[in-house]
Design an enzyme around this catalytic site. Structure first.
Site, mmCIF file in Angstrom:
data_model
loop_
_atom_site.group_PDB
_atom_site.id
_atom_site.type_symbol
_atom_site.label_atom_id
_atom_site.label_comp_id
_atom_site.label_asym_id
_atom_site.label_seq_id
_atom_site.Cartn_x
_atom_site.Cartn_y
_atom_site.Cartn_z
ATOM 1 N N GLY A 12 0.815 -1.210 0.000
ATOM 2 C CA GLY A 12 0.000 0.000 0.000
ATOM 3 C C GLY A 12 0.853 1.266 0.000
ATOM 4 O O GLY A 12 1.956 1.313 -0.557
ATOM 5 N N SER A 13 0.343 2.288 0.666
ATOM 6 C CA SER A 13 0.983 3.606 0.622
ATOM 7 C C SER A 13 2.302 3.675 1.372
ATOM 8 O O SER A 13 2.979 4.713 1.320
ATOM 9 C CB SER A 13 0.017 4.656 1.175
ATOM 10 N N THR A 14 2.692 2.618 2.067
ATOM 11 C CA THR A 14 3.959 2.669 2.812
ATOM 12 C C THR A 14 5.157 2.820 1.882
ATOM 13 O O THR A 14 6.231 3.231 2.329
ATOM 14 C CB THR A 14 4.145 1.407 3.676
ATOM 15 N N ILE A 15 5.001 2.480 0.582
ATOM 16 C CA ILE A 15 6.138 2.613 -0.342
ATOM 17 C C ILE A 15 6.143 3.957 -1.057
ATOM 18 O O ILE A 15 7.046 4.224 -1.869
ATOM 19 C CB ILE A 15 6.164 1.485 -1.387
ATOM 20 N N LYS A 16 5.182 4.824 -0.782
ATOM 21 C CA LYS A 16 5.130 6.116 -1.481
ATOM 22 C C LYS A 16 6.398 6.951 -1.297
ATOM 23 O O LYS A 16 6.840 7.604 -2.253
ATOM 24 C CB LYS A 16 3.890 6.899 -1.048
#
Length: 605
Positions: free
Chosen positions: A310-314
């Site tokens: 999810g957004s943790t790699i943004k």
């Protein structure tokens, strides 16, 4: 006639005397060495001296795995007149369960005749007294005092440490019989298995003089056993307990790492199991109940569970955009709540339906704007995204010294071509790049990989191989052999300015008024940088909206959160996932916050 009878009897007597003398000559002269050896074997017996298994401690010298005295029932095959009859009688008296009968029989066949076979472990005082009364019925079966493994913290450390259990016939095939003579247990998973050789020690032996009944009369010679080495772990049991309490038995995992050297501080998977159950032996029914539990307590989610990040790699996608100069971090773009590819009608929705308005890179990270990263992913294309994710250790095992680690998945054009059979499915589509930009689609990562990648951000590109063992200590001399710290390929070409941009955005997640985790901006002595994330369990149709209340619990989004602290001098990096927890910032973020505070308070005091 009388004289003839005397002559015949004399001849017979002479012949018989000759046979006796001949036989005596064979026994005393010709076969003297053979029978002397056999006699010595009956008189002198070699008994194994089982080594004491090494202990396991946390980083603050708190005992996580110990050895406690216990009585166990053992059978020595060569001393049992009728093994089948004895086993049946043991079952009748309740000392051997039917489900364990086959295991015991296999062990008797695979081990040497003079090796003792464990029948029942951890006998109670009542069982000891009852067997003592029945002892004459069981020749070759004895109660012996042994040291057995015990885990004081039970399920809190089960996935990190593992457990020992009885040696099976399958284990026997890969073991040195002499080295494991007298040993009843062996490490089965995690550290207990990976460090079995160091923990087990070296078996000794003792030559004893016995009488015709097998009773020990005198010790002739002793070769002492060498105890196993102690393991000193990097785990902090107080932080581990905090993690277990914060997850509150919800399905999920926590991994925390010291970013300066790769030491594992917390490694927790919940729900878990009590490793002490496996030592005394589980019945088939009990084991099936644990194995078939839909919550999978035996599954180590921390290192084997793979989830869309999810957004943790943004922040990593943002770094790729900065390094490739495809975006200006100060430039503001408009988010209207969705993104469309040119010439397409399909809408890739933002988590905020009304949109974020005009935002720059800092705001996009702090507010987790999906639309911003949809656009950034398309401008980058999939190959640069794949390359930078791989550089952060995603898509491959970290090399943690527990074993059985999943490698996750970072998709690419080449991967899709090699993993889909139909030619029409092998083409990489722009829409797949779009959703990869927010950690969805094919991409999968373990909590350990996410914690490791967050460590790399905290250290501005410097990376270390994670390890849970700090060193091995000799229990006799007390000498500690520390593990080597292995550096991994670093992202040393990234500019300081670009690191500042993404770390500033991650700190904004918590301190900005519109940061996704601003509810965690409590009174704290440390600056924390983080990133929340949610991972879809299923896709929502274009004409539908995600309604958490109407969904079954197991269909709700997974909640993720990664963070490190203090920002200026990182000491801990953490990844948390709560399965079907819905909100990464409030649910997973709260767990991370509690652990960070517990650990930093401990090392600061």
């Amino acid at each position: 006639m009388f004289n003839v009878r005397i002559v015949v009897c004399s001849i017979i007597a002479i012949i018989l005397t000759g046979i006796v003398i001949t036989r005596l000559s064979v026994l005393q002269v010709v076969d003297n060495d053979y029978y002397a050896t056999q006699s010595q074997g009956n008189r002198i017996r070699i008994q194994p001296l089982t080594p004491t298994r090494g202990l396991i401690y946390d980083r603050n010298n708190k005992l996580l795995a110990e050895n406690i005295p216990s009585y166990q029932l053992e059978l020595t095959p060569e001393e049992v007149p009728d093994i089948t009859k004895t086993l049946n009688l043991l079952m009748q008296q309740g000392f051997l369960g039917k489900e364990r009968l086959t295991t015991v029989q296999n062990l008797i066949e695979s081990k040497r005749r003079f090796d003792s076979i464990p029948i029942m472990q951890r006998l109670t005082d009542e069982q000891v007294a009852r067997f003592a009364a029945l002892r004459p019925q069981f020749p070759g079966v004895e109660i012996r005092a042994r040291l057995v493994r015990s885990y004081p913290y039970g399920k809190i450390v089960s996935h990190a440490i593992g457990y020992v259990a009885g040696i099976s016939a399958e284990d026997q095939g890969s073991l040195n019989p002499a080295e494991y003579a007298g040993t009843s247990f062996i490490g089965k998973v995690s550290l207990e298995r990976e460090y079995e050789k160091a923990l087990h020690g070296k078996t000794g032996n003792q030559k004893v003089l016995v009488n015709s009944r097998g009773r020990q009369m005198q010790v002739l010679e002793t070769d002492l056993s060498i105890p196993g080495q102690d393991l000193i772990l990097s785990l902090d049991i107080e932080a581990q307990i905090t993690a277990e309490q914060a997850l509150n038995n919800r399905r999920g995992a926590v991994v925390a790492i010291d970013p300066t050297n790769g030491d594992i501080i917390v490694l927790l998977s919940t729900p878990s199991f009590d490793p002490n159950q496996f030592i005394s032996g589980l019945s088939q029914q009990e084991f099936k109940k644990i194995r078939n539990d839909k919550n999978q307590p035996l599954f180590n989610r921390a290192i084997r569970g793979t989830y869309p990040p999810g957004s943790t790699i943004k922040p990593i996608i943002a770094l790729a955009g900065l390094e490739k100069s495809v975006i200006n971090p100060k430039k503001r773009v408009f988010c209207q709540g969705y993104f469309k590819l040119p010439g397409r009608t399909h809408r890739y929705r933002d988590w905020m339906p009304e949109g974020h308005g005009w935002i720059n890179m800092h705001d996009a990270i702090a507010q987790s704007c999906d639309t911003y990263f949809y656009s950034l992913a398309i401008n980058l294309d999939i190959d640069p995204i794949t390359n930078i994710l791989n550089k952060f250790g995603l898509g491959s095992p970290t090399g943690l010294d527990i074993g059985q680690e999943s490698k996750g998945l970072v998709p690419s054009k080449a991967w899709k071509k090699n993993n889909f059979s139909r030619q029409e499915d092998q083409t990489w589509f722009p829409g797949e790049t779009v959703i990869t930009g927010i950690g969805q689609g094919y991409m999968l990562a373990t909590p350990l990989q996410l914690a490791n990648a967050t460590s790399a951000i905290a250290m501005r590109g410097e990376r270390f191989q994670p390890s849970i063992v700090k060193g091995l200590r000799d229990p006799i001399s007390g000498k500690l052999i520390k593990r080597k710290v292995y550096g991994l390929n670093s992202l040393d070409k990234v500019s300081k300015e670009n690191w500042d941009e993404i770390i500033d955005g991650m700190e904004g997640v918590i301190i900005d008024p519109r940061g996704t985790a601003q509810l965690l901006n409590k009174s704290s002595n440390w600056r924390i940088a983080g990133k929340s994330g949610t991972a879809q369990v299923f896709s929502v149709a274009q004409d539908k909206t995600y309604d958490e209340i109407e969904l079954a619990e197991r269909m709700r989004d997974h909640a993720l959160f990664v963070a490190f602290a203090p920002v200026e001098k990182p000491r801990i990096a953490i990844a948390v996932i709560v399965e079907n927890g819905s909100s990464g910032s409030t649910v997973a973020g709260s767990v991370a916050y509690e652990i960070i505070n517990t650990y930093l308070k401990n090392i600061s005091s």
